[in-house]
Design a protein around this motif. Structure first.
Motif, PDB file in Angstrom:
ATOM      1  N   GLY A 171      16.861  17.710 -36.205  1.00  0.00           N
ATOM      2  CA  GLY A 171      18.062  18.467 -36.560  1.00  0.00           C
ATOM      3  C   GLY A 171      17.858  19.964 -36.674  1.00  0.00           C
ATOM      4  N   LEU A 175      20.549  22.994 -35.838  1.00  0.00           N
ATOM      5  CA  LEU A 175      20.923  23.936 -36.893  1.00  0.00           C
ATOM      6  C   LEU A 175      20.825  25.383 -36.378  1.00  0.00           C
ATOM      7  CD1 LEU A 175      21.650  23.175 -39.834  1.00  0.00           C
ATOM      8  CD2 LEU A 175      19.291  23.676 -40.481  1.00  0.00           C
ATOM      9  N   PRO A 186      19.811  32.579 -37.556  1.00  0.00           N
ATOM     10  CA  PRO A 186      19.246  31.406 -38.235  1.00  0.00           C
ATOM     11  C   PRO A 186      18.105  31.848 -39.160  1.00  0.00           C
ATOM     12  CG  PRO A 186      19.116  31.212 -35.818  1.00  0.00           C
ATOM     13  CD  PRO A 186      19.504  32.609 -36.121  1.00  0.00           C
ATOM     14  N   VAL A 190      13.950  27.920 -39.108  1.00  0.00           N
ATOM     15  CA  VAL A 190      14.889  27.213 -38.229  1.00  0.00           C
ATOM     16  C   VAL A 190      14.902  27.875 -36.850  1.00  0.00           C
ATOM     17  CG1 VAL A 190      17.341  26.730 -37.873  1.00  0.00           C
ATOM     18  CG2 VAL A 190      16.314  26.354 -40.118  1.00  0.00           C
ATOM     19  N   TRP A 247      15.812  17.354 -40.924  1.00  0.00           N
ATOM     20  CA  TRP A 247      15.542  18.728 -41.340  1.00  0.00           C
ATOM     21  C   TRP A 247      16.412  19.038 -42.574  1.00  0.00           C
ATOM     22  CZ3 TRP A 247      11.962  21.582 -38.720  1.00  0.00           C
ATOM     23  CH2 TRP A 247      11.849  22.932 -39.066  1.00  0.00           C
ATOM     24  N   VAL A 250      20.509  18.964 -42.961  1.00  0.00           N
ATOM     25  CA  VAL A 250      21.102  18.317 -41.784  1.00  0.00           C
ATOM     26  C   VAL A 250      21.442  16.859 -42.139  1.00  0.00           C
ATOM     27  CG1 VAL A 250      20.708  17.625 -39.380  1.00  0.00           C
ATOM     28  CG2 VAL A 250      19.798  19.797 -40.219  1.00  0.00           C
ATOM     29  N   SER A 258      21.256  15.919 -32.317  1.00  0.00           N
ATOM     30  CA  SER A 258      20.630  17.197 -32.000  1.00  0.00           C
ATOM     31  C   SER A 258      19.673  17.056 -30.821  1.00  0.00           C
ATOM     32  CB  SER A 258      19.888  17.711 -33.247  1.00  0.00           C
ATOM     33  OG  SER A 258      19.263  18.943 -32.969  1.00  0.00           O
TER      34      SER A 258
END
Lengths: 321, 321
Positions: A171, A175, A186, A190, A247, A250, A258
């Motif tokens: 994930g 994200l 981000p 991430v 993650w 998420v 994802s």
């Protein structure tokens, strides 16, 4: 950047590929897994090619040129990981626009891309063996990877009763992509997950040695790639969504949708249990989580806390959004 | 479609590539010949990658999609020929526009391109091992070829005193290109020479077995590629233009400038003579013509009936014209 030796998109792409397979006839017999396998003097070479196009697979305002090179190479190397192969070398074709402004003081984009390619290759002990370059209206990076493999793990070896496991946590890439799409920066960890993915070479080799029956990397999303593995193996797959390692921040459903996660989805014999997962973690530093099982049926069955849910749609990069 | 593992264009491209080599450091040590070589279990694998882009390397109004696939594959296979290698397999990345009109009743362009790729591969005993495909504003065909080679012939092995020989006859591709540029239909044999070039695999293997010291295929034109061979071997090269075997209706000067000829330029020991050329013709059906010699100096010296002439400019596909 799907992880197979001939990309299967959705809908019309499937039909088109069936026609291509037909046109190739016997010459195309080995198509359809993460890597092609070539026997050479008693050894087996695993090979894959992975095309990354600007505006389809990457954007130059989201990634630096070094990151574009790294990411395209990591995506191709992830195919070797999914076969349990050890990388040997990469070849790269670059398309580079001739008319774009270069940031003053910087090395040329081609040099920066190749620098990222070289770093990704070195990170797994592979060499840049060769390449080609041409002017192109948009950037393109096509990476061909070669590795050696003692016991290739294909998509087709899963058997009913096998456990279904996944490496790492899912994930993070989604994200990062959601933030970039919304025009937000981000968070650094991430962003790094998206911009500098780590191909799971050591994990793939470990799992191959420990008897993995079937393996695929997660590029189309967990749900999509689980479906590919089920179809290739002729088994059903049951996934319990609440088991999917996510993650932070998420949801399991988002994690399962994802794409470009570059983790491995692997079918292991029923005898492989938590002791095996602990040994995997000691060897690779990564979690290995049992998220479901292979069954005697066909197709994919996803439940969330006991309730059947509709599988999330496969990941189609960012072009379709 | 230059025939080396990292394309060397003219001027700024050279500088750019030097920077790329520097950025790659030790990882890029094997760059710079027609093929990269990879030792595998006591054998040697020769590999090359060759990017063909619409509007740079081909036009869809000059070639059918099948021909585009054949030609891109033949160009890549020609790299294996220049190393004396035997083709094993090809991998192909395709970029295909999604929005162009398809001629009714025809298979999709992707299928037609792959059909041409498959034919070219089968013509030399190779298999299509894998590929990737994505939507792209223009067509692109990137072909990675793999072969086995017992005694690879590099560009760097020529010695002063070696004879310089060329296979086939030069200038046909240039003749076809000139007609197409002028909006005329080339004669069928001339068009075929351009649209369905034959990679000189058998010729390359024969020459390797017979002690070829250095070899290169003619993609940048005879003059350009003779210069590359001279530089890599650290020798001078003297070419007598009147000896160059020409396609009917082509002057020696035009033949020496014509690119994408897919013939082989080879340095052979002085002892190789007309008896050798006759044996070559019996084995391959092709003429083999001595057009000059390697010398103790440096660089390229071209004479025409005794007079020194300025080497024709290297072939730069049709983009620069």
């Amino acid at each position: 950047m799907t992880r197979r030796s001939l990309r299967l998109g959705s809908g019309g792409e499937f039909d088109r590929l069936r026609a291509i397979f037909a046109a190739l006839g016997a010459a195309g017999r080995d198509l359809g897994d993460d890597c092609a396998l070539l026997p050479v003097g008693g050894r087996t070479i695993a090979i894959s090619i992975d095309l990354s196009l600007e505006a389809v697979h990457f954007r130059t305002d989201w990634l630096s040129f070094r990151e574009i090179g790294w990411r395209a190479t990591a995506a191709a190397l992830s195919d070797l990981a999914a076969d349990g192969a050890t990388p040997l070398g990469v070849l790269v074709s670059l398309g580079v626009p001739g008319n774009r402004q270069r940031r003053p003081g910087n090395a040329s984009p081609a040099v920066q891309i190749m620098s990222g390619v070289g770093s990704a290759a070195r990170s797994v002990g592979a060499k840049v063996l060769g390449g080609d370059m041409a002017r192109s209206p948009r950037y393109l990076v096509d990476v061909c990877v070669l590795g050696r493999v003692a016991r290739p793990v294909r998509r087709s070896g899963a058997r009913p009763g096998d456990g279904l496991w996944v490496t790492g946590r899912l994930g993070g890439a989604g994200l990062a992509l959601a933030a970039l799409r919304a025009g937000r920066r981000p968070a650094p960890t991430v962003r790094r997950r998206f911009a500098r993915p780590v191909p799971r070479i050591a994990a793939g080799r470990w799992l191959a040695r420990r008897g993995a029956r079937a393996m695929i990397d997660i590029s189309d999303g967990l749900a999509g790639d689980a479906g590919h593995l089920a179809a290739a193996s002729g088994v059903g797959i049951a996934i319990e969504l609440e088991r999917v390692p996510c993650w932070p921040g998420v949801t399991p459903r988002a994690a399962a949708a994802s794409g470009e996660e570059y983790e491995l989805l692997v079918a292991l014999p029923r005898s492989f249990g938590t002791a095996g997962a602990r040994a995997f973690r000691r060897a690779t530093g990564l979690p290995l989580t049992r998220i479901g099982a292979c069954t005697a049926g066909r197709g994919l069955r996803i439940t969330h806390e006991g309730r059947l849910i509709t599988p999330p749609r496969g990941f189609d990069h960012f072009r379709a959004r």
